[in-house]
Write an enzyme that holds these catalytic residues in place. Structure first.
Site, PDB file in Angstrom:
ATOM      1  N   ASP A  12       0.963  -1.202  -0.051  1.00 23.21           N
ATOM      2  CA  ASP A  12       0.007   0.196   0.153  1.00 23.21           C
ATOM      3  C   ASP A  12       0.723   1.288   0.107  1.00 23.21           C
ATOM      4  OD1 ASP A  12      -2.449   1.140  -0.104  1.00 23.21           O
ATOM      5  OD2 ASP A  12      -2.705   1.462   2.190  1.00 23.21           O
ATOM      6  N   ASN A  14       0.944   3.624  -2.792  1.00 23.27           N
ATOM      7  CA  ASN A  14       1.660   3.768  -4.203  1.00 23.27           C
ATOM      8  C   ASN A  14       1.145   5.213  -4.636  1.00 23.27           C
ATOM      9  OD1 ASN A  14       2.664   1.470  -4.525  1.00 23.27           O
ATOM     10  ND2 ASN A  14       1.271   0.583  -6.163  1.00 23.27           N
ATOM     11  N   ARG A  25      -1.104   9.591  -9.675  1.00 21.16           N
ATOM     12  CA  ARG A  25      -1.093   8.443  -8.881  1.00 21.16           C
ATOM     13  C   ARG A  25      -0.442   7.189  -9.527  1.00 21.16           C
ATOM     14  NH1 ARG A  25      -4.105   7.527  -4.470  1.00 21.16           N
ATOM     15  NH2 ARG A  25      -4.219   5.407  -5.177  1.00 21.16           N
ATOM     16  N   HIS A  29       2.009   3.575  -9.122  1.00 19.35           N
ATOM     17  CA  HIS A  29       1.919   2.121  -9.663  1.00 19.35           C
ATOM     18  C   HIS A  29       3.135   1.512 -10.522  1.00 19.35           C
ATOM     19  CE1 HIS A  29      -1.931   2.511  -7.531  1.00 19.35           C
ATOM     20  NE2 HIS A  29      -2.397   3.201  -8.474  1.00 19.35           N
ATOM     21  N   THR A  59     -10.997  -6.830  -4.529  1.00 23.06           N
ATOM     22  CA  THR A  59     -12.301  -6.756  -5.073  1.00 23.06           C
ATOM     23  C   THR A  59     -12.888  -5.348  -4.721  1.00 23.06           C
ATOM     24  OG1 THR A  59     -13.076  -7.946  -2.981  1.00 23.06           O
ATOM     25  CG2 THR A  59     -12.988  -9.217  -4.962  1.00 23.06           C
ATOM     26  N   TRP A  62     -12.225  -1.830  -7.809  1.00 27.58           N
ATOM     27  CA  TRP A  62     -12.914  -1.425  -8.974  1.00 27.58           C
ATOM     28  C   TRP A  62     -13.489  -0.032  -8.534  1.00 27.58           C
ATOM     29  CZ3 TRP A  62     -12.060  -4.143 -12.975  1.00 27.58           C
ATOM     30  CH2 TRP A  62     -11.557  -5.572 -12.842  1.00 27.58           C
ATOM     31  N   LEU A 124      10.763 -20.426  -5.343  1.00 28.59           N
ATOM     32  CA  LEU A 124       9.711 -19.629  -4.455  1.00 28.59           C
ATOM     33  C   LEU A 124       8.237 -19.779  -5.363  1.00 28.59           C
ATOM     34  CD1 LEU A 124       9.314 -17.012  -2.442  1.00 28.59           C
ATOM     35  CD2 LEU A 124       9.590 -15.749  -4.467  1.00 28.59           C
ATOM     36  N   LEU A 179      -6.639  -5.173   7.699  1.00 26.76           N
ATOM     37  CA  LEU A 179      -6.342  -6.128   6.678  1.00 26.76           C
ATOM     38  C   LEU A 179      -6.844  -5.877   5.213  1.00 26.76           C
ATOM     39  CD1 LEU A 179      -6.544  -9.139   9.228  1.00 26.76           C
ATOM     40  CD2 LEU A 179      -4.408  -7.855   8.093  1.00 26.76           C
ATOM     41  N   GLU A 191       2.044 -13.453  12.258  1.00 21.06           N
ATOM     42  CA  GLU A 191       2.452 -12.227  12.838  1.00 21.06           C
ATOM     43  C   GLU A 191       2.402 -10.820  12.026  1.00 21.06           C
ATOM     44  OE1 GLU A 191       3.590 -12.609  15.973  1.00 21.06           O
ATOM     45  OE2 GLU A 191       3.190 -14.740  15.888  1.00 21.06           O
TER      46      GLU A 191
HETATM   47  C1  IPE Z   1      -5.306  -2.721  -0.296  1.00 21.29           C
HETATM   48  O1  IPE Z   1      -4.905  -1.417  -0.217  1.00 21.29           O
HETATM   49  C2  IPE Z   1      -5.488  -3.344  -1.270  1.00 21.29           C
HETATM   50  C3  IPE Z   1      -4.139  -3.666  -2.313  1.00 21.29           C
HETATM   51  C4  IPE Z   1      -2.803  -3.294  -1.667  1.00 21.29           C
HETATM   52  C5  IPE Z   1      -4.203  -4.194  -3.619  1.00 21.29           C
HETATM   53  P1  IPE Z   1      -6.169  -0.323  -0.422  1.00 21.29           P
HETATM   54  O2  IPE Z   1      -5.588   0.994  -0.476  1.00 21.29           O
HETATM   55  O3  IPE Z   1      -7.425  -0.708  -1.526  1.00 21.29           O
HETATM   56  O4  IPE Z   1      -6.892  -0.620   0.910  1.00 21.29           O
HETATM   57  P2  IPE Z   1      -7.862   0.688   1.695  1.00 21.29           P
HETATM   58  O5  IPE Z   1      -8.780   1.092   0.936  1.00 21.29           O
HETATM   59  O6  IPE Z   1      -6.898   1.555   2.248  1.00 21.29           O
HETATM   60  O7  IPE Z   1      -8.296  -0.173   2.665  1.00 21.29           O
HETATM   61  C1  IPE Z   2      -1.772   0.197  -3.394  1.00 27.59           C
HETATM   62  O1  IPE Z   2      -1.346   1.548  -3.495  1.00 27.59           O
HETATM   63  C2  IPE Z   2      -1.984  -0.248  -4.702  1.00 27.59           C
HETATM   64  C3  IPE Z   2      -3.201  -0.612  -5.172  1.00 27.59           C
HETATM   65  C4  IPE Z   2      -4.230  -0.664  -4.198  1.00 27.59           C
HETATM   66  C5  IPE Z   2      -3.474  -1.114  -6.621  1.00 27.59           C
HETATM   67  P1  IPE Z   2      -2.545   2.681  -3.405  1.00 27.59           P
HETATM   68  O2  IPE Z   2      -2.968   2.740  -4.707  1.00 27.59           O
HETATM   69  O3  IPE Z   2      -3.572   2.284  -2.523  1.00 27.59           O
HETATM   70  O4  IPE Z   2      -1.908   3.854  -2.468  1.00 27.59           O
HETATM   71  P2  IPE Z   2      -2.449   4.951  -1.678  1.00 27.59           P
HETATM   72  O5  IPE Z   2      -2.893   4.249  -0.622  1.00 27.59           O
HETATM   73  O6  IPE Z   2      -3.761   5.452  -2.162  1.00 27.59           O
HETATM   74  O7  IPE Z   2      -1.279   5.768  -1.388  1.00 27.59           O
HETATM   75 MG    MG Z   3      -4.132   2.217  -0.492  1.00 25.82          MG
END
Ligand code: IPE
Ligand code: IPE
Ligand code: MG
Length: 225
Positions: A12, A14, A25, A29, A59, A62, A124, A179, A191
């Site tokens: 998380d 990016n 944004r 990615h 999920t 989207w 792996l 989570l 953990e």
């Molecule tokens: C969780 O991150 C999903 C992925 C890393 C692919 P999100 O950015 O989607 O999660 P929330 O919305 O902060 O819970």
């Molecule tokens: C996680 O990074 C990647 C995906 C969920 C695809 P985010 O895109 O959720 O990045 P933040 O959390 O908005 O910074």
């Molecule tokens: Mg995020």
């Protein structure tokens, strides 16, 4: 000492990484995909790690703007195509989890090719969670088992999930402590490690430090030591 056999990561941060630099944004990615590559290579060379399960698209993702979703789909397609020789070189088996039927036919084909072409690799296992949500995974498993005669055992249920393996170490980058519908069943005794580092800044050295801490944790699994 614990062995970090199965590591799962919620990648998380990016978008925030890019925004902090005044970039779009999607640049985050792109940078994140490079980190997936580095971390996978690191794990493929690590003696303890057998599985690396990475949350790439949930999920719930989207709900994001159409252009961001489209970018992520294209990025995934090109990432997999470019990485195939690297998977083979590093003896990494690619096993997606999640319901990929929602993706375009072309993307589904790329996913299948990489899965089939790396099926013989016995190093792996890298699982990318693609259109993955734990609740969706559990529901799909229940539907598959609904006509089973007799009682459903824990083992039968685990083996019906996309990801059949318990997680030892679950890491979330990006500073949030949740989570987000990831591996809820499999992480029953994982953990949990949370770091403020945004995913594009996460390095193999950061992972190594977390693994070091993890090896020293006393895991009791409800028992006594
Ligand atoms: C969780 O991150 C999903 C992925 C890393 C692919 P999100 O950015 O989607 O999660 P929330 O919305 O902060 O819970
Ligand atoms: C996680 O990074 C990647 C995906 C969920 C695809 P985010 O895109 O959720 O990045 P933040 O959390 O908005 O910074
Ligand atoms: Mg995020």
């Amino acid at each position: 000492m614990n062995s970090a056999t199965h590591i799962a990561i919620i990648m998380d941060g990016n978008g925030r990484w890019a925004e902090l630099q005044g970039k779009k944004r999607v640049k985050g990615h792109e940078a994140g995909a490079k980190v997936v590559k580095n971390i996978t290579t690191f794990c493929s060379n690590h003696p303890d790690i057998e599985r690396l399960t990475l949350y790439a698209f949930s999920t719930e993702n989207w709900k994001r703007p159409r252009l961001e979703v489209e970018f992520l789909m294209k990025l995934l397609n090109s990432y997999l195509k470019n990485e195939l020789p690297v998977y083979l070189k590093n003896n990494v088996r690619f096993e997606p989890i999640g319901d990929v039927r929602a993706f375009s036919k072309q993307l589904q084909k790329t996913i299948k090719i990489v899965q089939e072409d790396t099926a013989h690799c016995d190093g792996l296992v890298q699982s990318l969670a693609l259109n993955y949500g734990s609740q969706d995974e559990i529901l799909r498993a229940m539907n598959k088992l609904k006509n089973t005669e007799g009682e459903i055992t824990q083992e039968m249920f685990s083996n019906t999930l996309d990801c059949k393996y318990n997680v030892d170490l679950l890491i979330r980058t990006g500073g949030d402590h949740r989570l987000s519908n990831y591996l809820l069943w499999q992480a029953a005794y994982a953990e949990l490690f949370f770091t403020d580092t945004l995913w594009p800044d996460f390095t193999p050295q950061d992972l190594e430090k977390i693994i070091k801490k993890f090896t020293k944790v006393e895991r009791r699994f409800g028992g006594l030591k």
